[in-house]
Motif scaffolding. Sequence first.
Motif, PDB file in Angstrom:
ATOM      1  N   HIS A  33      31.596  66.235  52.883  1.00  0.00           N
ATOM      2  CA  HIS A  33      31.326  66.483  54.466  1.00  0.00           C
ATOM      3  C   HIS A  33      32.326  66.536  55.247  1.00  0.00           C
ATOM      4  O   HIS A  33      32.636  65.889  56.160  1.00  0.00           O
ATOM      5  CB  HIS A  33      30.110  65.497  54.857  1.00  0.00           C
ATOM      6  N   ALA A  34      33.572  67.216  54.635  1.00  0.00           N
ATOM      7  CA  ALA A  34      34.739  67.306  55.530  1.00  0.00           C
ATOM      8  C   ALA A  34      34.519  68.018  57.090  1.00  0.00           C
ATOM      9  O   ALA A  34      35.310  67.461  57.712  1.00  0.00           O
ATOM     10  CB  ALA A  34      35.569  68.535  54.852  1.00  0.00           C
ATOM     11  N   GLU A  35      33.497  68.569  57.295  1.00  0.00           N
ATOM     12  CA  GLU A  35      33.038  68.910  58.474  1.00  0.00           C
ATOM     13  C   GLU A  35      32.922  67.881  59.513  1.00  0.00           C
ATOM     14  O   GLU A  35      33.017  68.012  60.894  1.00  0.00           O
ATOM     15  CB  GLU A  35      31.902  69.864  58.739  1.00  0.00           C
ATOM     16  N   ARG A  36      32.811  66.785  58.904  1.00  0.00           N
ATOM     17  CA  ARG A  36      32.673  65.257  60.040  1.00  0.00           C
ATOM     18  C   ARG A  36      33.864  64.866  60.705  1.00  0.00           C
ATOM     19  O   ARG A  36      33.740  64.122  61.261  1.00  0.00           O
ATOM     20  CB  ARG A  36      31.837  64.262  59.182  1.00  0.00           C
ATOM     21  N   GLY A  37      34.964  65.470  60.270  1.00  0.00           N
ATOM     22  CA  GLY A  37      36.469  65.456  60.738  1.00  0.00           C
ATOM     23  C   GLY A  37      37.001  64.231  60.650  1.00  0.00           C
ATOM     24  O   GLY A  37      38.081  64.009  61.302  1.00  0.00           O
ATOM     25  N   THR A  38      36.935  63.555  59.681  1.00  0.00           N
ATOM     26  CA  THR A  38      37.461  62.287  59.543  1.00  0.00           C
ATOM     27  C   THR A  38      38.649  62.339  58.307  1.00  0.00           C
ATOM     28  O   THR A  38      39.347  61.565  58.013  1.00  0.00           O
ATOM     29  CB  THR A  38      36.776  61.046  58.987  1.00  0.00           C
ATOM     30  N   GLU A  39      38.760  63.402  57.614  1.00  0.00           N
ATOM     31  CA  GLU A  39      39.667  63.626  56.640  1.00  0.00           C
ATOM     32  C   GLU A  39      39.698  62.760  55.526  1.00  0.00           C
ATOM     33  O   GLU A  39      40.482  61.817  55.337  1.00  0.00           O
ATOM     34  CB  GLU A  39      41.211  63.876  57.099  1.00  0.00           C
ATOM     35  N   PRO A  40      38.405  62.551  54.656  1.00  0.00           N
ATOM     36  CA  PRO A  40      38.180  61.660  53.854  1.00  0.00           C
ATOM     37  C   PRO A  40      39.069  61.624  52.665  1.00  0.00           C
ATOM     38  O   PRO A  40      39.646  62.792  52.307  1.00  0.00           O
ATOM     39  CB  PRO A  40      36.828  62.018  53.289  1.00  0.00           C
ATOM     40  N   ASN A  41      39.369  60.638  52.168  1.00  0.00           N
ATOM     41  CA  ASN A  41      40.324  60.466  50.795  1.00  0.00           C
ATOM     42  C   ASN A  41      39.535  60.331  49.641  1.00  0.00           C
ATOM     43  O   ASN A  41      40.347  59.935  48.601  1.00  0.00           O
ATOM     44  CB  ASN A  41      41.426  59.689  50.998  1.00  0.00           C
ATOM     45  N   VAL A  42      38.341  60.666  49.242  1.00  0.00           N
ATOM     46  CA  VAL A  42      37.813  60.684  48.007  1.00  0.00           C
ATOM     47  C   VAL A  42      37.220  62.361  48.012  1.00  0.00           C
ATOM     48  O   VAL A  42      36.752  62.719  48.950  1.00  0.00           O
ATOM     49  CB  VAL A  42      36.523  59.656  48.018  1.00  0.00           C
ATOM     50  N   TYR A  43      37.585  62.561  46.783  1.00  0.00           N
ATOM     51  CA  TYR A  43      37.584  64.090  46.399  1.00  0.00           C
ATOM     52  C   TYR A  43      36.208  64.094  45.233  1.00  0.00           C
ATOM     53  O   TYR A  43      36.448  63.378  44.368  1.00  0.00           O
ATOM     54  CB  TYR A  43      38.623  64.629  46.275  1.00  0.00           C
ATOM     55  N   TYR A  44      35.623  65.376  45.168  1.00  0.00           N
ATOM     56  CA  TYR A  44      34.667  65.442  44.197  1.00  0.00           C
ATOM     57  C   TYR A  44      35.050  66.638  43.403  1.00  0.00           C
ATOM     58  O   TYR A  44      34.721  67.685  44.081  1.00  0.00           O
ATOM     59  CB  TYR A  44      33.152  65.523  44.696  1.00  0.00           C
ATOM     60  N   VAL A  45      34.878  66.744  42.220  1.00  0.00           N
ATOM     61  CA  VAL A  45      34.691  67.883  41.428  1.00  0.00           C
ATOM     62  C   VAL A  45      33.403  68.328  41.160  1.00  0.00           C
ATOM     63  O   VAL A  45      32.446  67.439  40.593  1.00  0.00           O
ATOM     64  CB  VAL A  45      35.487  67.670  39.882  1.00  0.00           C
TER      65      VAL A  45
END
Length: 362
Positions: free
Chosen positions: A259-271
Amino acid sequence: MAEDNVGRIVNGQVVRPKQQLAMVFDLNKCLGCQTCTIACKTLWTREEGMEHMWWATVNTMPGRGTPKDWEAMGGGFQNGAPRAGRLPTSEEFGEAWEFNYDEVFYGGKGEGAALRPQGKPPTWGPNWDEDQGSGDYPNSYYFYLPRICNHCTHPACLEACPRRAIYKRAEDGIVLIDETRCKGYRFCMEACPYKKIYFNHVRTIGQKCIFCFPRVEKGVAPACARQCPGRLRFVGYLDDEKGPIHKLVKQWKVALPLHAERGTEPNVYYVPPLSPARVDADGNVDESKPRIPIEYLRSLLGTEVDGALEMLKAEMAKAKRGEKSELLDTLIVYRWPNQIFPDFTKDPATLEWSRSDTTRKA
Ligand code: SF4
Ligand code: SF4
């Protein structure tokens, strides 16, 4: 409280840490075994007021998750402005259940008694809709989604706190709550679009995943990552071009934020999860139609998921032809722990720990 503005907007720009710790979760390897959730629970949330807390969770997707329907609770930013969010209720998180241990173990009833939650029947819990998934047989499907606080680059929780109790460490980007400043207003819980902050009703403070910072500071990987039998939780610095995180996220672009569209630049990434092909009523396999609908994956991981899946399939085809694939070798993790968290390989059992190491709170 941190004196700098890391994680805040200054002159129209987010102030970034010197380095950013991050994780990559390979969803193709998650077993849904919950070892990570229990490792976190036993290490960090055993005190009074924390009974209902699960800083690390693993839910079946598609599913309603924890707290229930968190994806529809708002929060985060839209076009740079805070987006309204709502506070999850304790029922939506799921209360800590009391069981009839005395009756079962000491009541003399033998097989006539079974363990059951006591009091008001529970209506939700952290893993309530496990393995339900979606789709109709023979094309039903599901996958597991492990979640922790994303230690966002622009944390909505941090911006929402009027006490400046939440801060982002300049040295590694870990987001922490200063418990001596927190007054339990819970604006952070409303603002976090991932609903990853819990309320401690005994101490009247917010609490959340601390990226196991006392371990990280000693070169030990976070408990959820080190204990994971699927060996899918990569840990490292996003900025380290030689490390697996940078390669998976920036070079190969096969790991994407949720949910990158939530605008917080999360630092957990998913393959993203690959899926078997669909089968028709006669049992014919249609390789052009994946069982997990691509629209569903796009709703979670954005349209970049198409390219990530293509890249994974191309590398698998390469390997099948007998060619070397550095990407697949990285994801497989032949050598643990060096290949999965190269900067955090120390065995915690070989170190001296004091009580203050394991009880120290931000
Ligand atoms: Fe804050 Fe939520 Fe981001 Fe964690 S996931 S840093 S709690 S906004
Ligand atoms: Fe998945 Fe690993 Fe957690 Fe098990 S421990 S649920 S394999 S992330």
